[in-house]
Design a protein around this motif. Sequence first.
Motif, PDB file in Angstrom:
ATOM      1  N   VAL A 184     -21.309  -4.717 -13.863  1.00  0.00           N
ATOM      2  CA  VAL A 184     -22.432  -5.228 -12.662  1.00  0.00           C
ATOM      3  C   VAL A 184     -22.170  -6.408 -12.160  1.00  0.00           C
ATOM      4  CG1 VAL A 184     -24.841  -4.573 -13.544  1.00  0.00           C
ATOM      5  CG2 VAL A 184     -23.954  -4.113 -11.142  1.00  0.00           C
ATOM      6  N   ILE A 185     -21.489  -6.656 -10.961  1.00  0.00           N
ATOM      7  CA  ILE A 185     -22.280  -8.409 -10.249  1.00  0.00           C
ATOM      8  C   ILE A 185     -23.455  -8.460  -8.997  1.00  0.00           C
ATOM      9  CG2 ILE A 185     -21.203 -10.009  -9.627  1.00  0.00           C
ATOM     10  CD1 ILE A 185     -18.723  -9.204 -10.528  1.00  0.00           C
ATOM     11  N   GLN A 210     -15.523  -7.025  -2.427  1.00  0.00           N
ATOM     12  CA  GLN A 210     -14.499  -6.391  -2.091  1.00  0.00           C
ATOM     13  C   GLN A 210     -14.057  -6.246  -3.081  1.00  0.00           C
ATOM     14  OE1 GLN A 210     -13.326  -7.140   1.984  1.00  0.00           O
ATOM     15  NE2 GLN A 210     -14.225  -5.931   3.061  1.00  0.00           N
ATOM     16  N   HIS A 211     -13.485  -7.482  -3.653  1.00  0.00           N
ATOM     17  CA  HIS A 211     -12.698  -7.738  -4.082  1.00  0.00           C
ATOM     18  C   HIS A 211     -12.865  -7.675  -6.183  1.00  0.00           C
ATOM     19  CE1 HIS A 211     -10.594 -10.094  -1.456  1.00  0.00           C
ATOM     20  NE2 HIS A 211      -8.984 -10.613  -2.502  1.00  0.00           N
ATOM     21  N   PHE A 212     -14.160  -7.966  -6.467  1.00  0.00           N
ATOM     22  CA  PHE A 212     -14.444  -7.493  -7.572  1.00  0.00           C
ATOM     23  C   PHE A 212     -14.495  -6.458  -7.658  1.00  0.00           C
ATOM     24  CE2 PHE A 212     -17.625 -11.526  -6.905  1.00  0.00           C
ATOM     25  CZ  PHE A 212     -16.956 -12.502  -7.848  1.00  0.00           C
ATOM     26  N   ALA A 213     -15.104  -5.004  -7.037  1.00  0.00           N
ATOM     27  CA  ALA A 213     -14.880  -3.583  -6.943  1.00  0.00           C
ATOM     28  C   ALA A 213     -13.766  -3.296  -7.003  1.00  0.00           C
ATOM     29  CB  ALA A 213     -15.823  -3.005  -5.419  1.00  0.00           C
ATOM     30  N   GLN A 243     -13.169 -16.385 -11.292  1.00  0.00           N
ATOM     31  CA  GLN A 243     -13.773 -15.710 -11.778  1.00  0.00           C
ATOM     32  C   GLN A 243     -13.489 -14.046 -12.480  1.00  0.00           C
ATOM     33  OE1 GLN A 243     -15.843 -15.487  -8.143  1.00  0.00           O
ATOM     34  NE2 GLN A 243     -17.188 -17.138  -8.047  1.00  0.00           N
ATOM     35  N   LEU A 244     -12.083 -13.498 -11.881  1.00  0.00           N
ATOM     36  CA  LEU A 244     -11.782 -12.429 -12.307  1.00  0.00           C
ATOM     37  C   LEU A 244     -11.386 -12.824 -13.647  1.00  0.00           C
ATOM     38  CD1 LEU A 244     -10.236 -10.276  -9.643  1.00  0.00           C
ATOM     39  CD2 LEU A 244     -12.400  -9.972 -10.307  1.00  0.00           C
ATOM     40  N   GLU A 245     -10.610 -13.920 -13.884  1.00  0.00           N
ATOM     41  CA  GLU A 245     -10.201 -14.400 -15.141  1.00  0.00           C
ATOM     42  C   GLU A 245     -11.160 -14.446 -16.371  1.00  0.00           C
ATOM     43  OE1 GLU A 245      -7.891 -17.910 -14.702  1.00  0.00           O
ATOM     44  OE2 GLU A 245      -5.727 -16.413 -13.767  1.00  0.00           O
ATOM     45  N   PHE A 246     -12.245 -15.560 -15.975  1.00  0.00           N
ATOM     46  CA  PHE A 246     -13.592 -15.433 -16.348  1.00  0.00           C
ATOM     47  C   PHE A 246     -14.049 -13.953 -16.637  1.00  0.00           C
ATOM     48  CE2 PHE A 246     -18.154 -15.699 -16.314  1.00  0.00           C
ATOM     49  CZ  PHE A 246     -18.267 -17.030 -17.776  1.00  0.00           C
ATOM     50  N   LEU A 247     -14.697 -12.887 -16.319  1.00  0.00           N
ATOM     51  CA  LEU A 247     -15.318 -12.147 -16.381  1.00  0.00           C
ATOM     52  C   LEU A 247     -14.231 -11.115 -17.432  1.00  0.00           C
ATOM     53  CD1 LEU A 247     -15.954 -10.626 -12.855  1.00  0.00           C
ATOM     54  CD2 LEU A 247     -17.662 -11.643 -14.156  1.00  0.00           C
ATOM     55  N   GLN A 248     -12.847 -10.999 -17.138  1.00  0.00           N
ATOM     56  CA  GLN A 248     -11.691  -9.991 -17.703  1.00  0.00           C
ATOM     57  C   GLN A 248     -12.524 -10.895 -19.580  1.00  0.00           C
ATOM     58  OE1 GLN A 248      -7.810  -9.736 -16.395  1.00  0.00           O
ATOM     59  NE2 GLN A 248      -7.046  -9.132 -18.921  1.00  0.00           N
ATOM     60  N   GLN A 249     -11.934 -12.356 -19.556  1.00  0.00           N
ATOM     61  CA  GLN A 249     -12.127 -12.495 -21.000  1.00  0.00           C
ATOM     62  C   GLN A 249     -13.500 -12.505 -21.507  1.00  0.00           C
ATOM     63  OE1 GLN A 249     -12.165 -17.277 -20.715  1.00  0.00           O
ATOM     64  NE2 GLN A 249      -9.790 -16.992 -19.126  1.00  0.00           N
ATOM     65  N   PHE A 295     -14.941  -9.100 -20.891  1.00  0.00           N
ATOM     66  CA  PHE A 295     -15.586  -7.722 -21.133  1.00  0.00           C
ATOM     67  C   PHE A 295     -13.777  -7.357 -21.154  1.00  0.00           C
ATOM     68  CE2 PHE A 295     -18.595  -8.736 -17.727  1.00  0.00           C
ATOM     69  CZ  PHE A 295     -20.090  -9.197 -18.600  1.00  0.00           C
ATOM     70  N   GLY A 296     -12.597  -7.725 -20.634  1.00  0.00           N
ATOM     71  CA  GLY A 296     -11.762  -7.164 -20.622  1.00  0.00           C
ATOM     72  C   GLY A 296     -11.320  -6.200 -20.007  1.00  0.00           C
ATOM     73  N   VAL A 297      -9.767  -5.561 -19.396  1.00  0.00           N
ATOM     74  CA  VAL A 297      -9.801  -5.146 -18.093  1.00  0.00           C
ATOM     75  C   VAL A 297     -10.590  -3.832 -17.714  1.00  0.00           C
ATOM     76  CG1 VAL A 297      -7.798  -4.057 -17.021  1.00  0.00           C
ATOM     77  CG2 VAL A 297      -7.451  -5.583 -18.695  1.00  0.00           C
ATOM     78  N   GLN A 298     -11.691  -4.143 -16.481  1.00  0.00           N
ATOM     79  CA  GLN A 298     -11.725  -2.400 -16.359  1.00  0.00           C
ATOM     80  C   GLN A 298     -11.012  -2.014 -16.040  1.00  0.00           C
ATOM     81  OE1 GLN A 298     -15.799  -2.871 -15.619  1.00  0.00           O
ATOM     82  NE2 GLN A 298     -15.037  -4.365 -17.418  1.00  0.00           N
TER      83      GLN A 298
END
Length: 298
Positions: free
Chosen positions: A33-34, A53-56, A287-293, A295-298
């Motif tokens: 959750v962000i 929207q992009h994060f969701a 930001q999405l690349e940072f999150l993927q590093q 937590f991995g792919v949601q």
Amino acid sequence: MHSYTVEPLYVKSDHEVIAADFYRPKSIEKPAVILMAHGLAALRHFKLVQYAQHFAQAGYAVVLFDYRYWGGSTGRPRELVSIEAQLDDWRSMISHIAERKSIDAKRMILWGTSLSGGYVLSLASRLHNIAAVMVQVPFVDGAESAKLYPLQQLPKALKISSQDYMGAKVGMSPKTLAVVAQKELCFLPTTDSYAGYMSIVNPDHYWSGEIPARVFFNLIRYRPIQEVRQINIPVLFIAAQRDSLIPIESSRETATNIAPYVQYEEWDMQHFDIYHGEWFKKVIQTQLEFLQQLFGVQ
């Protein structure tokens, strides 16, 4: 790409009620959750919905909220900026999210922009239930930002700030100061700030363009840079090289103080560019690349 729902959320903070939007991906049982809120004198509908929207769609739950005195949240006087109260609102939202069963509270990310970027850095230095932080063009050192304020206007701004502060003590109506203006005294008087700020204002939501002047002095004294050495979680920090409100040297020093936990990036842009066009596309990707590093792919 994930489909998602958006639900209204109301959370008590002290004696007020905070209004928020809860974005929840449909296909993920307990997503990370962000938590997001805006900068100085801005509503959650001022360009932050596009981030949520992009994060969701990428599979993250998002809670996007307005501070007390603003937007759908309660509190008077309306459109008051209180650093202390807004930090309390962040803490209230963090506590609420930590208790929700539909998300993974162990993967809570704080997201901030401009003034709220300073808030989340301050909070990350004090709290222990945060997984990561993402900040863009964060307000990190009020004392240094004050040096960018036109010297001939500074005494006037401090005077009206002091008058409003003292008047509030005896119940007088607020003395207000414009957030941005082309010629008159205001909070953000730099050459690109009027057009930049107005480019994020959503005309569908009430916004007077003025706030009680008492916060001016508090902004000068607010210095998250002094706290960030305590941070020991991953931080994505994106700074604007041509930022007229936040000296790039302050951003660099702050990032140095967060090392080795920080991923620091400088882009050749101005303060408000990050909400638009190619810069917005770049920040979402980063930001999405940072999150993927993390937590991995949601």
